[in-house]
Design an enzyme around this catalytic site. Sequence first.
Site, short mmCIF file in Angstrom:
data_model
loop_
_atom_site.label_atom_id
_atom_site.label_comp_id
_atom_site.label_asym_id
_atom_site.label_seq_id
_atom_site.Cartn_x
_atom_site.Cartn_y
_atom_site.Cartn_z
CB ILE A 77 -0.96 0.07 1.29
CG1 ILE A 77 -1.71 -1.44 1.30
CG2 ILE A 77 -1.86 1.28 0.97
CD1 ILE A 77 -2.54 -1.77 0.19
CG ASN A 130 5.30 0.94 10.71
OD1 ASN A 130 5.91 -0.08 10.85
ND2 ASN A 130 4.41 0.91 9.88
CB CYS A 150 6.41 0.25 6.90
SG CYS A 150 5.45 0.15 5.33
N GLY A 182 -1.42 -13.60 11.01
CA GLY A 182 -2.11 -14.85 10.57
C GLY A 182 -3.10 -15.31 11.64
#
Lengths: 264, 302
Positions: B71, B127, B130, B244
């Site tokens: 993204i 973060n 990324c 997951g």
Amino acid sequence: MVVSIKASILENKKILPDFYRLKIAVPQISKTAVPGQFVMIKTSSTLDPLLRRPISLHRINRDVGTIELVYQVLGKGTILLSEMVQGELEVMGPLGNGFSWQQSFKRTAIVGGGCGIAPLLTLAEHLIGNGQEVHVLLGAQNKEKLLNEADFKELGCKVLVATDNGSSGRKGFVTEILEELISTTNLDQVYCCGPLPMTNGVIKLTKSKMIPCQVSLEERMACGIGACLGCVCQVRNEDGTIGYKRVCHEGPVFNASELIFEKD
Amino acid sequence: MTKIAVEIAGIKMKNPVLAASGCYGFGREYNQLYDISRLGGIMTKGTTLEPKLGNPTPRLAETPAGMLNSIGLQNPGVDKVILEEIPWLRTFDVACIVNISGYSIEEFEIIAERLDGVSGVDGLEVNISCPNVKGGGMAFGTDPHTAALVVKRVKAKTKLPLIVKLSPNVTAITEIAKAVENAGADAVSLINTLLGMVIDIKQRKPILANTMGGLSGPAVKPIAVRMVYQVYTAVEIPIIGMGGITTFEDAVEFMLAGASAVAIGAGNFTDPFAPLKVIDGLEKWLEQEGIKDVREIIGGCK
């Protein structure tokens, strides 16, 4: 209102060599859905494939609480979907921004290519219901891949066809027919859904003739409701800057005037 | 009555299930389907100093039991997030953890400073992992010294609890975890996505416009569980585990490995109600097992 629920499969039938029509009972969706919107369908009870498949609404049968979807079998997800003949499946919808029209419209044209024809039938139904003269221009590789010609005729649309090999209608591109139609007929609006080269051609043509055009886009999607930003397309903002809009949320139907295509 | 409330880095949550950053926007979309205050917390979309357009499309590629995304941190920028998203999110009884991403340490500092004291923000997820942005992103999270430096500098700019999101794209995740703990991190969250690639063999080119992207979904779960397990033995600060998770059994597995809470990312795409099913399933399972408090299972893997 968006819902995510289990729906009974009423029919899942092969209608052309690569195409299936799926009918499901889901009044919660059919009661608010409009042409151009889509649903996300879970194609497996396992985690593979992980993502639901976005499929646009082919018919909205509000009176009986069903929707119909036409999909092309292309990969793992759609193969699994084609094997679901009974029972229930999980569906989320109605999603996205659909087609729009005005009461004042007298004459419109619908241009569809390949599996992009699927969402245009319910649109045609609504436009005819609105008392319009509806021209439908359909393009496909060949006769075996041409969807819904008879259905559009049955609705009372004026249907013209182009195929790549000439096995049905004219040999050539649907954009050529559109160009001729535009030269002889005053259109209030053009609606378009199909492969990118076709869409691009339709946008250029309508832009040059100053005819408003609404385009339905296709993009890979993950969430389908606007959260993940995976399915965006490039647009020109009102202030002239370039931005992205979500095909699943602000789309899949856009005014052609705001879209930016690579070849612009 | 089984207790399922947890507290991480001083952030109180009614249950240990959060929405993972990047998969849930700011909660508006999923709130159409259910009341998002059912969740323990929401980790927002990665927020940068300036608005970001993100990467060209295609941004998604599906893989066996997983997906790649690229993204590229598309977001409206921190000022707009403070003005438009936080006031909305504040009206819900759910912990709001803003995920922040800088292209330089200075940017991290400025974003943290702007969010400090903003009503409705309960914590920051820093973060440093990324994989989809150039000049920063993951680069901060793959070197222990740089990772520690970011945390130290951000810590100095805010009183908010810092949860540092770790990258799995490293040789020794425990080294990074220890480094950020020593630098003042209040918690860690892991894992971010694994750098991956899919090639379209017909066109002989990558499916993603950005060539590579981050792999998530059930395909990465064993790696995530392993890393949570390793980090649990290496640090004292709490862990938010992710990677997951689609079922309550997955959540239990992460908590046994050492997670104090879990987050659901790609699982929302398969089933938008996945977080609620995890919460309900977890509660039932605890009752069946005769466990009075969910915190008893944290790190319980023998």
